[in-house]
Scaffold this motif. Structure first.
Motif, short mmCIF file in Angstrom:
data_model
loop_
_atom_site.label_atom_id
_atom_site.label_comp_id
_atom_site.label_asym_id
_atom_site.label_seq_id
_atom_site.Cartn_x
_atom_site.Cartn_y
_atom_site.Cartn_z
N UNK A 255 0.80 -1.22 0.00
CA UNK A 255 0.00 0.00 0.00
C UNK A 255 0.84 1.28 0.00
N UNK A 256 1.83 1.37 0.86
CA UNK A 256 2.62 2.61 0.92
C UNK A 256 3.37 2.84 -0.39
N UNK A 257 3.87 1.76 -0.99
CA UNK A 257 4.57 1.90 -2.27
C UNK A 257 3.61 2.31 -3.38
N UNK A 258 2.41 1.75 -3.38
CA UNK A 258 1.42 2.11 -4.39
C UNK A 258 1.01 3.57 -4.24
N UNK A 259 0.81 4.04 -3.02
CA UNK A 259 0.44 5.43 -2.79
C UNK A 259 1.54 6.38 -3.26
N UNK A 260 2.79 6.04 -2.95
CA UNK A 260 3.92 6.85 -3.42
C UNK A 260 3.99 6.82 -4.93
N UNK A 261 3.86 5.63 -5.51
CA UNK A 261 3.91 5.46 -6.96
C UNK A 261 2.87 6.33 -7.66
N UNK A 262 1.68 6.43 -7.07
CA UNK A 262 0.63 7.26 -7.67
C UNK A 262 1.04 8.74 -7.73
N UNK A 263 1.94 9.16 -6.85
CA UNK A 263 2.40 10.55 -6.84
C UNK A 263 3.51 10.82 -7.85
N UNK A 264 4.24 9.76 -8.25
CA UNK A 264 5.43 9.99 -9.07
C UNK A 264 5.36 9.35 -10.46
N UNK A 265 4.40 8.49 -10.71
CA UNK A 265 4.35 7.79 -11.98
C UNK A 265 3.97 8.71 -13.14
N UNK A 266 4.36 8.34 -14.31
CA UNK A 266 4.02 9.04 -15.55
C UNK A 266 4.42 10.51 -15.52
N UNK B 256 8.25 15.71 -14.03
CA UNK B 256 8.56 15.01 -15.30
C UNK B 256 9.78 14.08 -15.18
N UNK B 257 10.06 13.63 -13.96
CA UNK B 257 11.17 12.71 -13.72
C UNK B 257 10.62 11.29 -13.76
N UNK B 258 11.32 10.40 -14.46
CA UNK B 258 10.89 9.02 -14.62
C UNK B 258 11.37 8.15 -13.46
N UNK B 259 10.45 7.42 -12.84
CA UNK B 259 10.75 6.51 -11.74
C UNK B 259 10.51 5.08 -12.20
N UNK B 260 11.36 4.16 -11.78
CA UNK B 260 11.14 2.73 -11.96
C UNK B 260 10.71 2.17 -10.61
N UNK B 261 9.80 1.22 -10.64
CA UNK B 261 9.33 0.59 -9.40
C UNK B 261 9.82 -0.85 -9.34
N UNK C 118 15.61 -4.13 -10.23
CA UNK C 118 16.70 -5.03 -9.87
C UNK C 118 18.03 -4.30 -10.05
N UNK C 119 18.82 -4.26 -8.98
CA UNK C 119 20.17 -3.70 -9.03
C UNK C 119 21.06 -4.69 -8.29
N UNK C 120 21.95 -5.33 -9.04
CA UNK C 120 22.80 -6.36 -8.44
C UNK C 120 21.95 -7.49 -7.92
N UNK C 121 22.19 -7.87 -6.68
CA UNK C 121 21.42 -8.95 -6.05
C UNK C 121 20.23 -8.44 -5.25
N UNK C 122 19.85 -7.19 -5.46
CA UNK C 122 18.79 -6.57 -4.67
C UNK C 122 17.68 -6.05 -5.58
N UNK C 123 16.52 -5.87 -4.98
CA UNK C 123 15.41 -5.22 -5.65
C UNK C 123 15.09 -3.99 -4.82
N UNK C 124 15.22 -2.81 -5.42
CA UNK C 124 14.96 -1.57 -4.71
C UNK C 124 13.52 -1.14 -4.96
N UNK C 125 12.95 -0.40 -4.01
CA UNK C 125 11.55 0.02 -4.14
C UNK C 125 11.35 0.91 -5.36
N UNK C 126 12.17 1.96 -5.47
CA UNK C 126 12.08 2.90 -6.58
C UNK C 126 13.47 3.29 -7.03
N UNK C 127 13.61 3.57 -8.31
CA UNK C 127 14.90 3.98 -8.85
C UNK C 127 14.68 5.08 -9.87
N UNK C 128 15.44 6.16 -9.73
CA UNK C 128 15.42 7.27 -10.69
C UNK C 128 16.73 7.19 -11.46
#
Length: 166
Positions: free
Chosen positions: A67-78, A83-88, A91-101
């Protein structure tokens, strides 16, 4: 060593007419945008390590919809956030990060109770991300759930501080 930061901050947000004007008249150079009338210089980190076996896990996390990630995503997506692009769930190395710019080399983590007993794991993970030249910005679930306005202000201020051109 780069230290991670927690938002939020205490100033009011503003939509920047300067950004629209600069984009319209071509004043900004490739690799820049503006936030609160401050030019932000992009600092992409290229050739990040990637573990293909984590791709399906990242997709699964996106579909699960914390839920918290979805709420944040709704503020930053598209491009909603300057106009900054976010990835949700990137995958970076052996980790999965919540968001990446990608354009900023910025990882954004939303920390909830799942991080409570993983202090050492989180430190090792963050040190690894920083060693790749990335910056890590942390937001608490409580802030996302109770005061998204200040979460966004805090992120704007962090980006201005770390990437703003004087």
């Amino acid at each position: 060593m780069q230290q991670s930061n927690y938002g939020p901050a205490n100033s009011a947000p503003s939509n920047s007419p300067l950004e629209e004007e600069c984009l319209q008249y071509g004043v900004l150079k490739y690799g820049q945008c503006t936030i609160k009338n401050t030019i932000i210089k992009y600092a992409p980190v290229t050739d990040l390590p990637y573990q293909p076996h984590l791709k399906e896990r990242a997709k699964s996390l996106r579909r699960a919809g914390n839920l918290s990630e979805v709420l944040f995503w709704m503020q930053v997506t598209k491009g909603k956030f300057h106009k900054i692009d976010f990835d949700r769930q990137r995958v970076i190395g052996n980790y999965i990060v919540d968001f990446y710019v990608k354009k900023l080399g910025l990882v954004i983590e939303i920390d909830g109770s799942s991080h409570d007993n993983k202090i050492e794991y989180d430190r090792i993970r963050e040190d690894y991300l920083i060693s790749l030249g990335l910056k890590v910005y942390r937001i608490t679930v409580g802030d996302v759930m109770r005061n998204m306005h200040f979460v966004i202000i805090g992120l704007e201020n962090y980006i201005i501080t770390e990437y703003g051109m004087e």
